[in-house]
Design an enzyme around this catalytic site. Structure first.
Site, short mmCIF file in Angstrom:
data_model
loop_
_atom_site.label_atom_id
_atom_site.label_comp_id
_atom_site.label_asym_id
_atom_site.label_seq_id
_atom_site.Cartn_x
_atom_site.Cartn_y
_atom_site.Cartn_z
N SER A 89 0.88 -1.03 0.00
CA SER A 89 -0.12 0.14 -0.02
C SER A 89 0.91 1.18 -0.04
O SER A 89 2.04 1.12 0.07
CB SER A 89 -0.82 -0.04 1.18
OG SER A 89 -0.16 0.36 2.54
N SER A 91 0.89 3.72 2.27
CA SER A 91 0.95 4.50 3.78
C SER A 91 2.30 4.82 3.92
O SER A 91 2.40 5.94 4.83
CB SER A 91 0.41 3.50 4.59
OG SER A 91 1.13 2.46 5.02
#
Length: 304
Positions: A89, A91
């Site tokens: 991801s 993040s």
């Protein structure tokens, strides 16, 4: 998934290791005795076919003998030295991108047994600014990667997208709250839902690291983890635990939302990107989604 793989790896190593040991110290000597007995019984004139039959090694033993050294080496490397992970991801952008494959130093915070993650030998503790992989406290089957922001005893405040830290008292010295220095960087290199993200260099350590902020997304204070006797956006890090945040501050589910990371959940320190693949492509591309469209050689190197 990682825990299941570790368990399978341990079981395969154990089974093949037992077979390897039994063959080395029991079955192989028995075969050698059969050969010697056959030679003595036939006056050392036994035919080749008889010798082959006496020395024959069952296929399953041969396979176990071949697999054991390799699987044992993989187990030791993965469990105690370095383990590869893929970034799934955004993040941790811009530090880590989707498609980065990283190496995690497993011995940085202690030698741990591979299935239960129990510390066998303590070797060190995280420092502020370390990028760490850990077992997600709310579901230890899942591995998370974030940056250590708060150490045990630190008081953390996150307000108006600004990080404030009051370090734990050391030797009677208790520093005041201070904002972590920010230096504006490039805008527009990264975007989220069509919004250009602001890039800053954050002085969490002397070296610093880059973070991203979404200027159009408000702080989600109503979703923050509420610690007793503190404000909604304030946290006091308990002993033996750590406060972590993603570098993509407005696109990271981290300690602000679910609390602290216990020391026993730490897996290791992310130290390097060993390969990085690009998966974005044009809408008319014929390549399947799981096939990389490019290799980002410029991203290979140490993680800061």
């Amino acid at each position: 998934m990682a825990s299941n793989f570790a368990l399978i790896l341990v079981l395969v190593t154990l089974v093949t290791g037992i077979i390897w040991a039994l063959d080395k110290w029991r079955w192989a000597p028995q075969r050698a005795r059969k050969i010697a007995e056959a030679q003595v019984a036939h006056g050392n004139k036994v035919d080749e076919a008889a010798l082959v039959r006496a020395a024959r090694v069952p296929g399953w033993i041969e396979q176990a003998r071949s697999i054991f050294p390799v699987i044992a080496a993989v187990l030791i490397l993965r469990s105690f030295i370095y383990e590869p992970f893929q970034i799934p991801s955004g993040s941790m952008m811009p530090t880590l991108l989707v498609g980065d494959f990283i190496l995690v130093e497993k011995f940085a915070y202690g030698l741990k047994e591979p299935v239960g993650n129990t510390t066998l030998i303590a070797t060190g503790q995280p420092k502020r600014g370390d990028v760490v992989v850990f077992k997600y406290p709310e579901d230890p089957r899942i591995d998370y990667i974030k940056r250590v922001v708060g150490l045990p005893g630190d008081r953390i405040v996150y307000q108006d997208k600004q990080l404030y830290i009051k370090p734990a008292c050391v030797s009677g010295e208790c520093p005041d709250f201070a904002p972590v220095a920010l230096t504006a960087g490039n805008v527009g290199e990264f975007s989220q839902n069509g919004v250009s993200l602001e890039r800053f260099s954050e002085g969490l350590t002397e070296r610093g690291h880059d973070i991203l902020k979404n200027p159009q997304r408000p702080d989600l204070m109503h979703l923050y983890y509420g610690q007793p006797n503190t404000a909604q956006n304030e946290w006091l890090v308990p002993a033996g635990q750590y406060f972590t945040m993603g570098d993509n501050r407005d696109n990271s589910t981290d300690s602000r939302f679910w609390g602290f990371v216990p020391a026993e959940n730490l897996v290791g320190k992310a130290v390097a990107i060993w390969i990085s693949f690009e998966f974005e492509r044009n809408a008319d591309s014929w390549l399947p989604a799981w096939v990389p469209s490019d290799v980002r050689f410029s991203r290979i190197g140490a993680i800061h």
